[in-house]
Structures are given as structure tokens and as C-alpha cells.
Design a protein around this motif. Structure first.
Motif, short mmCIF file in Angstrom:
data_model
loop_
_atom_site.label_atom_id
_atom_site.label_comp_id
_atom_site.label_asym_id
_atom_site.label_seq_id
_atom_site.Cartn_x
_atom_site.Cartn_y
_atom_site.Cartn_z
N PRO A 1 0.74 -1.37 -0.08
CA PRO A 1 0.21 -0.16 0.08
C PRO A 1 0.98 1.32 0.05
O PRO A 1 2.06 1.40 0.35
N LEU A 2 0.17 2.47 -0.29
CA LEU A 2 0.78 3.84 -0.33
C LEU A 2 1.40 3.81 1.11
O LEU A 2 0.40 3.47 2.20
N GLY A 3 2.40 4.17 1.57
CA GLY A 3 3.05 4.73 2.98
C GLY A 3 4.06 3.66 3.32
O GLY A 3 4.76 3.74 4.13
N ALA A 4 4.20 2.66 2.26
CA ALA A 4 5.18 1.56 2.42
C ALA A 4 6.46 2.12 2.18
O ALA A 4 6.69 3.04 1.58
N ARG A 5 7.35 1.44 2.78
CA ARG A 5 8.91 1.77 2.45
C ARG A 5 9.41 0.72 1.44
O ARG A 5 9.26 -0.40 1.69
N ILE A 6 10.67 0.97 0.75
CA ILE A 6 11.08 0.16 -0.14
C ILE A 6 12.57 0.28 -0.01
O ILE A 6 13.25 1.62 -0.13
N ALA A 7 13.35 -0.75 0.42
CA ALA A 7 14.81 -0.69 0.46
C ALA A 7 15.58 -1.18 -0.88
O ALA A 7 15.13 -2.32 -0.95
N ILE A 8 16.23 -0.46 -1.37
CA ILE A 8 16.89 -1.06 -2.77
C ILE A 8 18.39 -0.70 -2.29
O ILE A 8 18.94 0.45 -2.45
N GLY A 9 19.06 -1.72 -2.45
CA GLY A 9 20.70 -1.42 -1.88
C GLY A 9 20.50 -0.72 -0.56
O GLY A 9 20.08 -1.19 0.25
N GLU A 10 21.24 0.30 -0.60
CA GLU A 10 21.36 1.12 0.43
C GLU A 10 20.30 2.51 0.48
O GLU A 10 20.54 3.32 1.44
N ARG A 11 19.47 2.42 -0.31
CA ARG A 11 18.69 3.58 -0.40
C ARG A 11 17.28 3.16 0.10
O ARG A 11 16.92 1.92 0.12
#
Length: 264
Positions: A242-252
């Protein structure tokens, strides 16, 4: 816009990765809020750099060619570090950073206004955590056909305060390329530490939020729904969040948000 839309990251954060998004939506006073200029002898950080060069150059007493090579290498590394992170070797010793006063990003060619800030006594202009969503192209006016056509479906807020407007299936990565057989957009997130893959993750806006697919990245992708911890994704297996979620890609870290949200 309320300058409190962004706040500084935790003290001691060392950010060296700058997003390829747009920081123009954030006013300069918000970008530099809480920063403190260097005081006293620490204002002479350039002299510290010069002393370091002299110390390295003293190796010429042993071998002039080696001393020359080391001095040139130190100067080149200092310039590169300044343009990539806003910090010279002397500034690192003193806990300082120099940024463009208009964008609060590391210095670039043609920069007219700059500011050096004390990271030990104030906020780091690069360490911004989004608390709300700035107004994006298209705005909340959905009655206008032109605005509706150009409006972003999802606002992706990057951990340095930049904003990516996503209005369709989009590939994010260090230097992304859309597949030839699909109508995908691309969005570049510059990662100087090389923790992002060229084509890292695919974001697809859906009615319930965003469909996230790791594209076989080297360092993986993880997602965290609001109030939950991160969970790693299996490559090429889409997951809806859902909106409000966080996504970790590498160190970002990216935050998915409703682009119609407005502060101030």
C-alpha cells in the motif's frame, strides 16, 4: 509549503549517495533548516587541506617522484570527494560539508552560491527524511483533463529529500533501461556506493497501491508496509504494497506516497 515537511536524519548519518530525483519541490530554507555554519578556527578548513597536502608532499624528501604522485593523487581525490559528497579530507577531519546553497547538494560546475555547514553542531543538508508529500505536477485538481493526464500516480520520496513522480510502470536503478518489448518508464537513482543494480526494481501503480518486483538485483529489494519491518523480496516475484510503504533498494530507502497530498 511548510518547511517542516522534511526533518533532518539522525545525528551522525553519513550520506554519500545522491538521488537522481528532483529537489526543486523543496524550498531552500527547508533544505538548509537546522544547519549551522562552522565557527572559529574550523572555518579555515581549506588551510587544513593545505597542511595535509604539505605533509603528504614531505615524502618527496625520501623520493621526489613518489611525493609528487601522492600529492597529485590527494588533490584529485579531494576534488572528487568534494563534488561527490561535498567533503574534502580536511572537512572530514573537522566534521564539515559544503553544498550548493540553492539545492543543498554537493558542489557542481557552475555553482554560484555555496554554504559550508558544521555537521557536529547542526543538521546535515543531505540527510532529509520526508514527513509529507510536496505538491507534484498535476496537483489534486482531477477535473482538468490535462492535469489528470500528466498527474503522477505515485510519489516516490527518496531518503535524501528528492522526489520521483511515477505515473506508470517504471524501472528504477543506477542506470535503468526499459525492456524493448514493454512500455515501461525509467527513473535513475544515482548510487555512488554501487549498491544499486543497473535495473534494480520495477514499480507498477495499482488500485491498492504499488506492485513491486525485484529485477534480479545484486543486493536485493525489501519492502515494509506501514508499521511493519522490512521483508526481502524474491527476484522476479511481484508483491503489492500500500501507499505509505517503504522500499529498500541497496542502501537507499524509498517511501511510496499519495502525490495529491499537500502541506502548507
Amino acid at each position: 509549503m511548510d518547511v517542516r515537511a522534511f526533518r533532518g536524519a539522525a545525528d551522525g548519518a553519513e550520506l554519500t549517495r545522491i538521488s537522481g530525483g528532483d529537489r526543486s519541490v523543496v524550498p531552500a530554507e527547508a533544505l538548509l533548516a537546522g544547519s549551522v555554519p562552522p565557527q572559529g578556527w574550523r572555518r579555515g578548513w581549506f588551510a587544513v587541506d593545505c597542511v595535509l597536502i604539505v605533509l603528504v608532499g614531505s615524502t618527496a624528501l625520501l623520493h621526489w617522484a613518489l611525493g609528487l604522485v601522492l600529492v597529485l593523487a590527494l588533490i584529485a581525490a579531494g576534488i572528487d570527494d568534494l563534488t561527490r559528497t561535498g567533503r574534502t579530507p580536511g572537512q572530514r577531519l573537522l566534521g564539515l560539508r559544503t553544498v550548493d546553497a540553492d539545492t543543498a547538494l554537493p558542489p557542481r560546475r557552475g555553482m554560484q552560491h555555496w554554504a559550508t555547514v558544521d555537521l557536529r553542531r547542526g543538521a546535515d543538508p543531505l540527510a532529509l527524511i520526508p514527513l509529507a508529500v510536496p505538491r507534484l505536477p498535476g496537483g489534486p485538481d482531477r477535473w482538468s483533463p490535462r492535469r489528470a493526464e500528466n498527474a503522477a500516480a505515485v510519489a516516490v520520496l527518496v531518503d535524501d529529500g528528492t522526489v520521483l513522480a511515477i505515473n506508470g510502470a517504471t524501472v528504477l536503478g543506477r542506470s535503468p533501461e526499459a525492456p524493448a518489448d514493454a512500455r515501461y518508464g525509467v527513473a535513475r537513482v544515482t548510487d555512488l556506493s554501487r549498491t544499486l543494480s543497473r535495473n534494480h526494481v520495477l514499480l507498477e501503480p495499482v488500485d491498492a497501491g504499488v506492485r513491486v518486483t525485484d529485477l534480479g538485483s545484486a543486493n536485493g529489494t525489501a519492502v515494509a508496509a506501514p508499521g511493519e519491518t522490512f521483508a526481502a523480496l524474491t527476484a522476479h516475484q511481484p508483491v503489492e504494497v500500500p501507499l505509505g510503504a517503504r522500499i529498500a533498494i541497496g542502501e537507499r530507502v524509498l517511501l511510496l506516497a499519495d502525490p495529491t497530498g499537500v502541506t502548507g
